[in-house]
Scaffold this active site. Structure first.
Site, PDB file in Angstrom:
ATOM      1  N   SER A 110      22.353  14.128  35.010  1.00 45.85           N
ATOM      2  CA  SER A 110      22.047  13.551  36.324  1.00 45.85           C
ATOM      3  C   SER A 110      20.600  13.081  36.392  1.00 45.85           C
ATOM      4  CB  SER A 110      22.303  14.581  37.430  1.00 45.85           C
ATOM      5  OG  SER A 110      21.645  15.808  37.147  1.00 45.85           O
ATOM      6  N   GLU A 155      33.569  21.513  39.637  1.00 42.68           N
ATOM      7  CA  GLU A 155      32.967  20.498  40.515  1.00 42.68           C
ATOM      8  C   GLU A 155      34.015  19.779  41.356  1.00 42.68           C
ATOM      9  OE1 GLU A 155      29.977  16.609  40.492  1.00 42.68           O
ATOM     10  OE2 GLU A 155      30.294  17.745  38.654  1.00 42.68           O
TER      11      GLU A 155
END
Length: 280
Positions: free
Chosen positions: A48, A185
């Protein structure tokens, strides 16, 4: 906060005792220093960072060299937290031998304590190979951004019966392959609860409800430093973007208006030397 260094056995003990595990991302030395000092158990050097730090539209373009650079910066700062490096897209999918080489670089060059790979069944050969090489592996199921952006986009997973069963089976297979923990997630809370009860290894939730063994957030989301993409499950604990923007604006104004630097921020010399310089 304990000063004990966190490792995989620490996480197993925490799950056994019901003590929640904390995990945040970090991509550079100063942020890792603060996160570690705050007592966070796990630091993920996430791909990320390709979006939050390097400015890519997705995590897909992030390279091994870029991930290694960020990992090295983080591990230089950390004293207590366990550092986990994200294996970037196409660094482990081709063949197990390549996966082991790249995971080995994160440990040998980046000084990471473990690596993380996405997906379940497709990643099992590389997970087994990396674990057999002596490198701890964290799994990641549910929404897996590396492949999701190329297929259906960033959507909640596991709402249908078949999809939920697949995610559960992926998690169980990763545990059997040797993963020491698994990130869940963007899945329904009830599915995360079932997986967490079924597994003997810890689960770390992000958008997976409160019943996981731990929780993780992207540090830039937590601090309000990244607003290009804000998932529903993100909670902003500070608005540092506004703080930084205001500080930069004040600096600009004071420079333009000749209010900075003032006497308090300027070096002085004795009067005799000053007179001599002025005579020149």
């Amino acid at each position: 906060m304990t000063s004990q260094t966190v490792r995989t056995v620490t996480l197993q003990e925490m799950k056994r005792k019901g003590r929640k595990i904390t995990m945040l991302t970090a991509y550079d030395y100063p942020m890792a220093l603060l996160v570690d000092r705050a007592g966070i158990d796990l630091i993920l050097v996430g791909d990320s960072g390709g979006m939050t730090v390097l400015g890519y539209e997705t995590t897909i373009p992030v390279t091994m060299d870029e991930m290694l650079m960020m990992t090295k910066a983080v591990t230089r700062a950390v004293k207590r937290s366990m550092v986990i490096a994200d294996m970037p897209f196409m660094s482990y999918e081709a063949e197990p031998a390549e996966a082991v080489r790249n995971a080995g670089r994160f440990v040998k060059e980046g000084l990471a304590h473990a690596v993380k790979v996405e997906r379940g069944w497709p990643s099992l050969p590389c997970v087994r190979a990396i674990v057999d090489a002596g490198i701890p592996v964290m799994g990641h199921v549910g929404l897996t951004p590396q492949t999701a952006v190329l297929q259906e986009g960033l959507k909640v997973q596991g709402r249908g019966r078949d999809d939920a069963r697949r995610i559960l089976e992926d998690a169980m297979a990763l545990e059997k392959a040797g993963a020491f923990a698994i990130v869940l997630e963007a899945i329904p809370g009830v599915l995360a609860r079932v997986i967490t009860k079924r597994l003997t290894i810890p689960t770390i939730g992000i958008g997976a409800g409160p019943d996981c063994d731990g929780q993780v957030l992207v540090i830039h989301d937590l601090l309000g430093l990244f607003d290009r993409f804000v998932p529903k499950f993100t909670k902003q604990y500070a608005d540092l973007a506004k703080v930084i923007s205001d500080a930069v604006s004040r600096f600009r104004e004071e420079v333009i208006e000749c209010r900075f630097p003032d006497a308090a921020h300027t070096y002085s010399i004795d009067q005799e030397t000053e007179r001599a310089l002025l005579d020149l």
